[in-house]
Design an enzyme around this catalytic site. Structure first.
Site, PDB file in Angstrom:
ATOM      1  N   ASP A  15       0.867  -1.177   0.000  1.00  0.00           N
ATOM      2  CA  ASP A  15       0.000   0.000   0.000  1.00  0.00           C
ATOM      3  C   ASP A  15       0.905   1.228   0.000  1.00  0.00           C
ATOM      4  O   ASP A  15       2.121   1.112   0.210  1.00  0.00           O
ATOM      5  CB  ASP A  15      -0.878  -0.018   1.269  1.00  0.00           C
ATOM      6  N   SER A  16       0.308   2.388  -0.195  1.00  0.00           N
ATOM      7  CA  SER A  16       1.080   3.635  -0.124  1.00  0.00           C
ATOM      8  C   SER A  16       1.682   3.838   1.261  1.00  0.00           C
ATOM      9  O   SER A  16       2.651   4.569   1.414  1.00  0.00           O
ATOM     10  CB  SER A  16       0.163   4.818  -0.432  1.00  0.00           C
ATOM     11  N   CYS A  78      -4.421  -1.451  -1.974  1.00  0.00           N
ATOM     12  CA  CYS A  78      -4.597  -0.002  -2.090  1.00  0.00           C
ATOM     13  C   CYS A  78      -5.509   0.264  -3.289  1.00  0.00           C
ATOM     14  O   CYS A  78      -5.179  -0.113  -4.420  1.00  0.00           O
ATOM     15  CB  CYS A  78      -3.227   0.641  -2.309  1.00  0.00           C
ATOM     16  N   GLU A 157      -1.775   7.614   8.984  1.00  0.00           N
ATOM     17  CA  GLU A 157      -0.308   7.429   8.999  1.00  0.00           C
ATOM     18  C   GLU A 157       0.302   7.962  10.298  1.00  0.00           C
ATOM     19  O   GLU A 157       1.323   7.461  10.760  1.00  0.00           O
ATOM     20  CB  GLU A 157       0.335   8.139   7.796  1.00  0.00           C
ATOM     21  N   CYS A 189     -10.962   3.232   0.509  1.00  0.00           N
ATOM     22  CA  CYS A 189      -9.517   3.415   0.699  1.00  0.00           C
ATOM     23  C   CYS A 189      -9.149   2.528   1.877  1.00  0.00           C
ATOM     24  O   CYS A 189      -9.857   2.523   2.903  1.00  0.00           O
ATOM     25  CB  CYS A 189      -9.217   4.879   1.008  1.00  0.00           C
ATOM     26  N   HIS A 191      -7.005   2.694   4.091  1.00  0.00           N
ATOM     27  CA  HIS A 191      -6.694   3.356   5.369  1.00  0.00           C
ATOM     28  C   HIS A 191      -7.948   3.544   6.229  1.00  0.00           C
ATOM     29  O   HIS A 191      -7.865   3.592   7.456  1.00  0.00           O
ATOM     30  CB  HIS A 191      -6.093   4.748   5.118  1.00  0.00           C
TER      31      HIS A 191
HETATM   32  N1  DGL Z   1      -4.770   3.028   1.097  1.00  0.00           N
HETATM   33  C1  DGL Z   1      -4.777   3.775  -0.131  1.00  0.00           C
HETATM   34  C2  DGL Z   1      -6.066   3.461  -0.903  1.00  0.00           C
HETATM   35  O1  DGL Z   1      -6.674   2.457  -0.657  1.00  0.00           O
HETATM   36  C3  DGL Z   1      -4.481   5.188   0.181  1.00  0.00           C
HETATM   37  C4  DGL Z   1      -4.180   6.043  -0.972  1.00  0.00           C
HETATM   38  C5  DGL Z   1      -3.269   7.205  -0.726  1.00  0.00           C
HETATM   39  O2  DGL Z   1      -2.103   6.986  -0.357  1.00  0.00           O
HETATM   40  O3  DGL Z   1      -3.706   8.325  -0.982  1.00  0.00           O
HETATM   41  O4  DGL Z   1      -6.473   4.176  -1.788  1.00  0.00           O
END
Ligand code: DGL
Length: 270
Positions: A15-16, A78, A157, A189, A191
């Site tokens: 993921d990011s 992600c 985060e 998302c 997160h």
């Molecule tokens: N967890 C990512 C998603 O599902 C986050 C995206 C981001 O870093 O903006 O989209």
């Protein structure tokens, strides 16, 4: 490489940042014997406000990293990375089982009672072709209200899951959806599931909140089974965490989100 050594290989998940841990937790529950490698691309987080080409390129680089570590399958945990790069990853690695995620529009269509669905996701996800195809295919006869939510990823985060600051930002994004009288909210998302208690305190019990962690874990199991790649023994698997950011910073938040043993986080230089 013999088939058993491949079966013994880890599943790579990325993921990011730390959001994909919401998916990793479900994979761990569903597949207790698998070794898991998690890559948090913290140095490039957030993805959702960046140009799509940049994220497409980055998702390929992260996949290369996980493949080089011997991953027998990759889960792109992600929504934004999937919107930008899932097709390219599959084109580059046609033999590799690759599992993606998508906002739970299809399940939302099944559970909504009043036909009003809200989708909270990143700007990149909501403006992408995959998402518009998803809505065109599965959201027939219902209204879908989309809401980009910049800032939420950064709060997760920072480990600020249920703080007054988080609730203020959530109100900004949820109040317009509540005004539309949605009865179903899709967390598009990975997160956002970590914000569930804060979201629920704003939305109340009347609204069904959906995420995709469990469905993705089941899909991962199905795909491994289909490729005959399920781990051959029942011993508990282990997890290895990498980040492109500062391992000490990322470790603190992972320890909060990963509810098992304290995490060791290594630097993944890519
Ligand atoms: N967890 C990512 C998603 O599902 C986050 C995206 C981001 O870093 O903006 O989209």
């Amino acid at each position: 490489m013999g088939i058993n050594s491949v079966k013994n290989g880890p599943i790579g998940v990325f993921d990011s940042g730390v959001g994909g841990i919401s998916i990793l937790r479900e994979i761990r529950k569903q597949l207790p014997a698998e070794d898991l490698i998690y890559f948090a691309d913290s140095a490039h987080c957030p993805y959702g406000i960046k140009p799509v080409d940049e994220i497409r390129q980055r998702t390929l680089e992260v996949t290369d990293f996980l493949v080089d570590l011997g991953s027998k399958a990759v889960v792109v945990a992600c929504n934004t990375a999937c919107e930008a790069g899932l097709d390219r990853i599959r084109a580059k690695y046609p033999e590799l089982p690759v599992v993606g995620v998508e906002p739970a529009v299809k399940p939302a269509h099944q559970v909504t009672r009043n036909g009003k669905i809200g989708v909270l996701a990143t700007h990149l996800t909501l403006h992408g072709e995959r998402f518009s195809n998803l809505v065109a295919k599965y959201a027939t006869g219902v209204e879908v209200f989309t809401q980009p939510a910049p800032g939420l990823v950064e709060l997760v985060e920072a480990g600020k899951l249920d703080t007054p600051e988080t609730k203020t930002v959530l109100h900004k994004y949820l109040d317009p959806l509540l005004e539309k009288e949605i009865d179903t909210l899709v967390l598009g998302c990975t997160h956002y599931p970590f914000l569930f208690p804060a979201i629920q305190s704003i939305c109340g019990d009347r609204i069904t909140v959906l995420d995709t962690g469990m469905a993705v874990a089941r899909q991962t199991q199905r795909i491994l089974d289909e490729y005959s790649l399920l781990h051959p023994t029942a011993d508990p698997g282990k997890e290895t965490f990498y980040t492109s950011g500062d391992p000490d910073v990322v470790k603190t938040v992972i320890a909060k989100l990963w509810l098992h043993s304290p995490a060791v986080v290594m630097q993944g230089k890519i």
